[in-house]
Design a protein around this motif. Structure first.
Motif, PDB file in Angstrom:
ATOM      1  N   SER A 188       0.958  -1.151   0.192  1.00 50.59           N
ATOM      2  CA  SER A 188       0.070   0.010   0.087  1.00 50.59           C
ATOM      3  C   SER A 188       0.270   1.599   0.118  1.00 50.59           C
ATOM      4  O   SER A 188       1.944   1.412   0.400  1.00 50.59           O
ATOM      5  CB  SER A 188      -1.127  -0.266   1.550  1.00 50.59           C
ATOM      6  N   SER A 190       2.550   5.048   1.185  1.00 42.67           N
ATOM      7  CA  SER A 190       3.156   5.272   2.679  1.00 42.67           C
ATOM      8  C   SER A 190       3.548   6.833   2.279  1.00 42.67           C
ATOM      9  O   SER A 190       4.198   7.192   1.783  1.00 42.67           O
ATOM     10  CB  SER A 190       4.282   4.320   2.638  1.00 42.67           C
ATOM     11  N   THR A 210       1.656   2.406   6.050  1.00 40.96           N
ATOM     12  CA  THR A 210       0.101   1.730   4.708  1.00 40.96           C
ATOM     13  C   THR A 210       0.034   1.850   4.922  1.00 40.96           C
ATOM     14  O   THR A 210      -0.929   1.213   5.835  1.00 40.96           O
ATOM     15  CB  THR A 210       2.114   0.725   3.656  1.00 40.96           C
ATOM     16  N   HIS A 211      -0.787   2.113   3.889  1.00 43.97           N
ATOM     17  CA  HIS A 211      -2.428   2.855   3.605  1.00 43.97           C
ATOM     18  C   HIS A 211      -3.187   2.620   2.666  1.00 43.97           C
ATOM     19  O   HIS A 211      -2.760   3.549   1.672  1.00 43.97           O
ATOM     20  CB  HIS A 211      -2.908   3.972   4.938  1.00 43.97           C
ATOM     21  N   SER A 212      -3.960   1.817   2.687  1.00 42.31           N
ATOM     22  CA  SER A 212      -4.674   1.749   1.124  1.00 42.31           C
ATOM     23  C   SER A 212      -6.347   1.531   1.267  1.00 42.31           C
ATOM     24  O   SER A 212      -6.970   0.356   2.633  1.00 42.31           O
ATOM     25  CB  SER A 212      -4.789   1.105  -0.196  1.00 42.31           C
ATOM     26  N   SER A 216      -4.187  -2.029   4.729  1.00 37.00           N
ATOM     27  CA  SER A 216      -2.568  -1.164   5.976  1.00 37.00           C
ATOM     28  C   SER A 216      -2.635  -1.588   6.801  1.00 37.00           C
ATOM     29  O   SER A 216      -3.294  -2.972   7.106  1.00 37.00           O
ATOM     30  CB  SER A 216      -4.019   0.107   6.054  1.00 37.00           C
ATOM     31  N   SER A 240      -4.956   1.786   9.488  1.00 36.43           N
ATOM     32  CA  SER A 240      -5.055   2.598   8.678  1.00 36.43           C
ATOM     33  C   SER A 240      -4.377   3.455   9.118  1.00 36.43           C
ATOM     34  O   SER A 240      -4.985   4.960   8.949  1.00 36.43           O
ATOM     35  CB  SER A 240      -6.466   3.723   8.257  1.00 36.43           C
ATOM     36  N   SER A 261      -4.691   7.506  12.545  1.00 34.05           N
ATOM     37  CA  SER A 261      -4.919   6.195  11.695  1.00 34.05           C
ATOM     38  C   SER A 261      -6.174   6.903  10.607  1.00 34.05           C
ATOM     39  O   SER A 261      -6.471   8.728  11.649  1.00 34.05           O
ATOM     40  CB  SER A 261      -5.970   5.163  12.872  1.00 34.05           C
TER      41      SER A 261
END
Length: 377
Positions: A188, A190, A210-212, A216, A240, A261
């Motif tokens: 994901s 970053s 990392t987040h998507s 995440s 998240s 988050s």
């Protein structure tokens, strides 16, 4: 919403229905006061505390996304700053970091360019002025810039995360130039990462938030000491994580993690075990849309506290720690006049041995300086 907040609200409603009077918890003491408001470039998205001119007073730097500049404010040491200096950089800078790129003992600056696919290196002269090096090309839409010596050659290297789920490693030559080496998938995107020796093997590791929409988590890339990294270990999945900082939160000499988050207006703390693993997440809350974090001693006790810029509620929150290490609620909130605070930093701006705060308003193009006043309980 934080579970503790939900419980307090539910109990409050119940006691009101029963005709009972209750005493709700009070926020921590009002330990900060607004001292100065400073103009910077358009759309400050990140803010950095460092001593650029080596005079013992902390300076501030902002990355200004809307007019493609850096604003440099040299501290005088009494909470005030000299006239803002402006440097043009690549389009859409969102991150600013410092490090000694050319081994001359003087802090240099590195910033990304989301709109141009590169990062810029500015070599410091030690007086607040800089010399621009050739721009370093990256993949599409560089996000985080993470400096450290990854291959133990004494030169500063750089990790760059990309929007399309990759991390690039650039090895430094010690003269301000960089060479791209390996590329690592991050699963994901970053926006933020930190470095440290998290597993006590004397090699520099990288940890990314990392987040998507599909995946995440926090991802630990253990360093091999030669500029390469092992396959990442993932934890804190589906929380998240957005912006990540590292700080010794329990005074045991180990670097812990705190991250904001993208869900539920929550933040999390992860206490390090020193072997590359972390204890279960400790959840806590600030205001609406917590984004940028800083940690430090913001009151008279010896606990490490957290301050967070809340992009949606146009304030920042001081979140005190109690003696048992838990985060107190409610928080002490400070309204940011300009609104849309996206970046926050801390340091002793007036040399009184107390930690102060600077927060940037992305909407009004200002930095608000908050100095700490000693408040004893």
């Amino acid at each position: 919403m934080h579970n503790k907040v939900k419980t307090i609200l539910a109990l409050t409603s119940l006691f009101i229905l029963l005709g009972c009077q209750i005493e709700l918890p009070s926020p921590p003491p009002n330990v900060l006061y607004k001292f100065k408001v400073l103009k910077v470039g358009n759309g400050p998205a990140d803010i950095l505390t460092t001593d650029l001119n080596l005079d013992g007073s902390l300076d501030l730097v902002t990355a200004n996304t809307k007019n493609n500049t850096l604003s440099i404010l040299l501290g005088i040491g009494d909470g005030t700053f000299k006239k803002t200096l402006t440097f043009s950089v690549g389009s859409e800078p969102t991150v600013i970091v410092s490090g000694d790129v050319n081994n001359d003992g003087i802090p240099d600056l590195l910033t990304n360019s989301r709109g141009s696919g590169l990062f810029t290196v500015l070599l410091g002269y030690g007086n607040g002025a800089f010399r621009r090096m050739p721009r370093v090309l990256t993949g599409r839409i560089p996000l985080a810039i993470i400096p450290a010596d990854f291959n133990n050659d004494g030169n500063l290297d750089v990790a760059v995360t990309l929007t399309f789920n990759k991390m690039e490693i650039f090895l430094g030559s010690g003269n301000g130039l960089f060479k791209k080496e390996k590329i690592y998938p991050t699963v994901s995107r970053s926006l933020s990462g930190v470095v440290g020796d998290f597993n006590d093997d004397s090699k520099v590791d990288i940890i990314l938030a990392t987040h998507s929409s599909s995946s995440s988590g926090i991802r630990l890339f253990k360093g091999n000491g030669d500029g390469t990294f092992s396959k990442p270990v993932s934890f804190s999945k589906n929380l998240s994580p957005l912006i990540l900082i590292t700080q010794d939160m329990n005074n045991n000499g180990l670097q812990d993690l705190v991250f904001s988050s993208g869900q539920g207006d929550n933040m999390y703390m992860l206490i390090s075990r020193g072997d590359g693993t972390f204890e279960n997440e400790v959840i806590f809350s600030g205001g609406g849309g917590p984004i940028s974090l800083t940690a430090g001693h913001f009151n008279s006790d010896n606990m490490t506290d957290v301050a967070v810029a809340n992009s949606r509620s146009s304030n920042f929150s001081f979140i005190a720690r109690s003696a048992d290490g838990h985060f107190q609620h409610p928080t002490r909130d400070y309204f940011v006049d300009g609104g849309t605070p996206l970046a926050i930093t801390s340091g002793d701006f007036n040399n009184d041995a107390m930690t102060d705060i600077a927060v940037a308003s992305n909407a009004k193009n200002t930095i608000e300086i908050y100095l700490q006043r000693r408040v004893f309980k």
